[in-house]
Design an enzyme around this catalytic site. Structure first.
Site, short mmCIF file in Angstrom:
data_model
loop_
_atom_site.label_atom_id
_atom_site.label_comp_id
_atom_site.label_asym_id
_atom_site.label_seq_id
_atom_site.Cartn_x
_atom_site.Cartn_y
_atom_site.Cartn_z
CG ASN A 110 -2.03 -0.89 1.27
OD1 ASN A 110 -2.45 -1.37 0.22
ND2 ASN A 110 -2.55 -1.18 2.45
N GLY A 143 1.14 -1.22 3.95
CA GLY A 143 0.46 -2.48 3.62
C GLY A 143 0.96 -3.51 4.61
N GLY A 171 1.24 -6.63 4.35
CA GLY A 171 2.16 -7.58 3.72
C GLY A 171 3.55 -7.00 3.58
CG LEU A 210 -2.67 -9.16 25.20
CD1 LEU A 210 -2.35 -9.63 26.61
CD2 LEU A 210 -4.14 -9.46 24.88
N GLY A 251 1.25 -6.07 26.10
CA GLY A 251 2.16 -7.17 25.76
C GLY A 251 1.53 -8.23 24.89
CB ALA A 307 3.90 -0.70 10.79
CB ALA A 308 3.11 -1.42 16.67
N GLY A 309 2.11 -3.92 15.07
CA GLY A 309 1.73 -5.34 14.99
C GLY A 309 2.49 -6.06 13.87
CB SER A 317 8.08 3.05 12.02
OG SER A 317 7.26 1.89 11.91
#
Ligand code: RIB
Length: 303
Positions: free
Chosen positions: A10, A38, A40, A215, A219, A243-245, A285
């Site tokens: 994206n 994105g 992916g 979470l 955490g 984009a942390a996940g 990031s």
């Protein structure tokens, strides 16, 4: 063993806002920034920056070629990304508020033009023991997981964004990384169900699956067979949580594939995700493995 991330690419348009725009409201944004993103692409970048050798497959329109440069600069093999005629590259309109939180509106574009033929062409290059990482921003994800399973590939699923049609995919995953909202939806529980209830439900429904429940600032919880682990999040001042996940997913998977045990992979993934939220943007990031390891040493020394 080869690692394939078949996922979205994206262009992220990030608008800095005092609060998320409300129904019927017209709101002026303080700034616009454009990033590569994105789920992916972000997860491929995270895998590569964490040290894994990864191939990315997906689709873009002609104006999205710069996304390939971002992937290549991170060390991702982009030979399996197809450039489609007459289709726009996927994009995301992201509002980022002063606390670094976001809300995201997606336009699928080329990500949703992926066909079974492209999936067959791509998977023909992989065999038993290779790994397929999927999210839910491309068309035909369920088909890709089924074909990959038939080839003996290991399927890793991050079911994001979650939707009803994705539920059959859960049973095809060898490893599942998901957040509370996704877990609650899968289990038919309220969105604010306690993490203990969610992980118990996931273990009962998917006893053979390696599970990671993220979470956010609280955490992550890991479960596999009889093993149950909790990982705290490292406290940081959040600038942008986008984009942390994805960073967590890429680092966790890269770390596991390089032979690390689950506790070590969880620690490294949490450190990388913590660093990612201190920086603006999606792919830009995502830290390198060296940066994540240095952060982790400092955080553990402070304990
Ligand atoms: O997970 C963050 C990503 O979600 C963004 O980069 C955006 O493109 C959407 O896919």
């Amino acid at each position: 063993m080869k690692v394939l991330c078949f996922g979205s690419l994206n262009i992220d348009y990030v608008y800095r806002v005092p609060h998320f725009v409300a129904r019927g409201e017209t709101l002026a944004s303080a700034a616009l920034e454009v990033f590569s993103g994105g789920k992916g692409l972000n997860q491929s970048v995270a895998l590569a920056r964490a040290g894994a050798k990864v191939l990315h497959a997906g689709a873009i329109g002609a104006e999205g070629r710069f996304l390939l440069e971002e992937l290549a600069a991170a060390g991702v093999d982009t030979a399996l990304v197809e450039v489609l005629d007459g289709v726009r590259t996927g994009h995301a309109v992201i509002q980022r508020d002063e606390s670094g939180d976001n809300c995201i509106l997606l336009y699928g574009g080329a990500n949703r033009a992926i066909t079974r033929e492209q999936i067959d062409r791509t998977l023909a290059r992989f065999s038993a023991g290779d790994v397929l990482l999927l999210q839910n921003e491309i068309s035909e994800g369920l088909y890709a997981a089924r074909r990959a399973g038939e080839r003996g590939m290991r399927v890793v699923l991050n079911p994001s964004p979650m939707e009803e049609s994705l539920l059959p995919l859960f049973a095809l995953a060898d490893t599942l990384l998901l957040n509370e909202v996704e877990a609650a939806q899968f289990l038919g529980l309220p969105a604010d169900a306690a993490p203990e209830l969610l992980i118990d439900g996931l273990r009962r429904r998917l006893p053979e699956t390696e599970l990671v429940l993220t979470l956010g600032a609280r955490g992550a919880v890991y479960a596999c067979g009889d093993t149950l682990l909790c990982q705290r999040a490292f406290p940081v001042r959040a600038v942008d949580t986008t984009a942390a996940g994805d960073t967590f997913t890429g680092f966790f998977l890269a770390s596991r594939l390089s032979g690390a045990d689950a506790p070590a992979a969880l620690r490294l993934a949490s450190a990388a995700a913590a660093l990612a939220v201190t920086r603006p943007g999606a792919a830009p990031s995502i830290p390198t493995r060296g940066e994540a390891e240095a952060f982790l040493s400092r955080a553990e020394a402070d304990c």
